[in-house]
Write an enzyme that holds these catalytic residues in place. Structure first.
Site, PDB file in Angstrom:
ATOM      1  N   ALA A 113      37.217  62.020  19.753  1.00 17.10           N
ATOM      2  CA  ALA A 113      38.520  60.805  20.209  1.00 17.10           C
ATOM      3  C   ALA A 113      40.104  60.874  19.600  1.00 17.10           C
ATOM      4  CB  ALA A 113      38.084  59.425  20.828  1.00 17.10           C
ATOM      5  N   ALA A 114      39.972  62.181  18.637  1.00 15.99           N
ATOM      6  CA  ALA A 114      41.147  62.287  18.060  1.00 15.99           C
ATOM      7  C   ALA A 114      42.811  62.067  19.500  1.00 15.99           C
ATOM      8  CB  ALA A 114      41.916  63.352  17.249  1.00 15.99           C
ATOM      9  N   GLY A 115      42.073  62.941  20.634  1.00 19.86           N
ATOM     10  CA  GLY A 115      42.870  63.180  21.162  1.00 19.86           C
ATOM     11  C   GLY A 115      43.198  61.495  22.259  1.00 19.86           C
ATOM     12  N   ASP A 116      42.152  61.238  22.386  1.00 20.51           N
ATOM     13  CA  ASP A 116      42.319  60.090  23.020  1.00 20.51           C
ATOM     14  C   ASP A 116      43.520  58.750  21.875  1.00 20.51           C
ATOM     15  OD1 ASP A 116      40.415  60.650  25.027  1.00 20.51           O
ATOM     16  OD2 ASP A 116      39.253  59.760  23.875  1.00 20.51           O
TER      17      ASP A 116
HETATM   18  O1  RIB Z   1      37.655  61.874  23.717  1.00 15.12           O
HETATM   19  C1  RIB Z   1      36.196  61.449  23.099  1.00 15.12           C
HETATM   20  C2  RIB Z   1      34.930  60.892  24.031  1.00 15.12           C
HETATM   21  O2  RIB Z   1      34.806  62.684  24.734  1.00 15.12           O
HETATM   22  C3  RIB Z   1      33.602  60.502  23.822  1.00 15.12           C
HETATM   23  O3  RIB Z   1      33.671  58.690  23.375  1.00 15.12           O
HETATM   24  C4  RIB Z   1      32.821  61.257  24.649  1.00 15.12           C
HETATM   25  O4  RIB Z   1      32.521  59.646  25.628  1.00 15.12           O
HETATM   26  C5  RIB Z   1      33.451  61.859  25.315  1.00 15.12           C
HETATM   27  O5  RIB Z   1      33.611  60.444  26.539  1.00 15.12           O
END
Ligand code: RIB
Length: 310
Positions: free
Chosen positions: A248-251
């Site tokens: 989730a770093a990109g998120d």
């Molecule tokens: O970007 C990370 C996410 O990718 C995780 O939380 C997982 O659920 C997938 O969707």
């Protein structure tokens, strides 16, 4: 103003292992956590924790994982009034492994995320009456996301599209994006080569811009971020942190970028917010659980202030 995120919400089942298993291999892991995730929901959590009024639009199933997601996120600063319970779908799951080098592998079972339809677009439209940034990813139907992008543009909002997980896009998708934010792997799927340095990132960004993206942002993980718009381009050096889990770093990057832009900050500063948020997310375990607070982000930015005022 505010941020709207349309996209996926998953229950993440995450194992921590010394290294990622080889095919056919049984490995002993060291620990296991269950946390809400999904690229869409993680981005909403990042935006909410970083201080933007944030609404998430998506759907879960009427099942135990769906109830778990709602219970675990009840106190988080994200408006879930755009999240519906779909009696005909199951809540999406992600099965994740994270190794001792903080690298990960992820398998997603899409469930309710892939049942998005015109009702998600209508809920986005309603949310966008009080927001100025829309964040989209690719864990839900592309057609629905592009319809939401079109609506957002008509309403004057900035559209940030994170093409993750990547697959080739139709030509009109690029033209609907004010900002596109692929990482190295996603860039390779879109342009045909994997950028490994700033020169190659610049070439990839040019290709995305020729296709109609106004601002291309190429995330190079621990190497930094390159961005290019019609009027500016630069390479942002990485923020150095002690990474334990890169999920989730990109998120987090997208959440940070969205919040800064929603507050009217210039593009260069918004990219720094994204990069700092992405770095901080790697210092904690899990996905949505790892999203940084505004205080954490401001502390990291202050530590690097000399870099921005040379
Ligand atoms: O970007 C990370 C996410 O990718 C995780 O939380 C997982 O659920 C997938 O969707």
């Amino acid at each position: 103003m505010a941020v709207v995120v349309l996209g996926s919400i998953n229950m993440d089942l995450t194992t921590y292992v010394p290294r990622l298993p080889a095919p056919g291999e049984t490995l002993f892991g060291s620990s296991f956590i269950t946390v809400p995730g999904g690229k869409g929901f993680n981005q909403a959590m990042a935006a909410g924790r970083l201080g933007a009024p944030t609404q998430f639009v998506g759907r879960i199933g009427d099942d135990a994982f769906g109830k778990g997601v709602l219970e675990m996120t009840a106190d988080e600063p994200v408006d879930l009034s755009g999240l519906i319970v779909d009696p005909n779908s199951s809540t999406a799951l992600a099965v994740i492994s994270v190794d001792d080098q903080a690298e990960n592998s992820i398998i997603v079972i899409s469930g309710a995320n892939m049942a998005h339809d015109a009702s998600e677009v209508a809920r986005c439209r309603a949310a966008l009456t009080t927001a100025n940034v829309l964040l989209l990813q690719m864990e839900s139907p592309l057609e629905t996301s592009l319809a939401a992008a079109k609506a957002a543009r008509e309403m004057g909002a900035t559209v940030i599209f994170d093409p993750a997980p990547a697959k080739p896009l139709p030509p009109h998708a690029y033209q609907l994006c004010h900002i596109m934010t692929p990482n190295e792997l996603e860039t390779e799927v879109l342009v045909g080569f994997r950028p490994t340095n700033r020169e190659e990132a610049a070439q990839a960004a040019e290709i995305l811009r020729e296709r109609g993206v106004a601002t291309a942002v190429i995330k190079l993980g621990a190497q930094g971020v390159y961005y290019q718009s019609a009027t500016e381009s630069a390479f942002v050096e990485p923020f150095v942190v002690k990474s334990i889990d890169t999920v989730a770093a990109g998120d987090a990057f997208n959440g940070g970028l969205a919040v800064a832009l929603s507050e009217g900050k210039p593009l260069a500063e918004a990219i720094r917010w994204g990069a700092a948020a992405g770095a901080l997310a790697t210092t904690k375990p899990g996905a949505s659980s790892a999203m940084p607070t505004r205080a954490e982000l401001e502390t990291l930015l202050k530590k690097y202030i000399h870099r921005f005022h040379r």
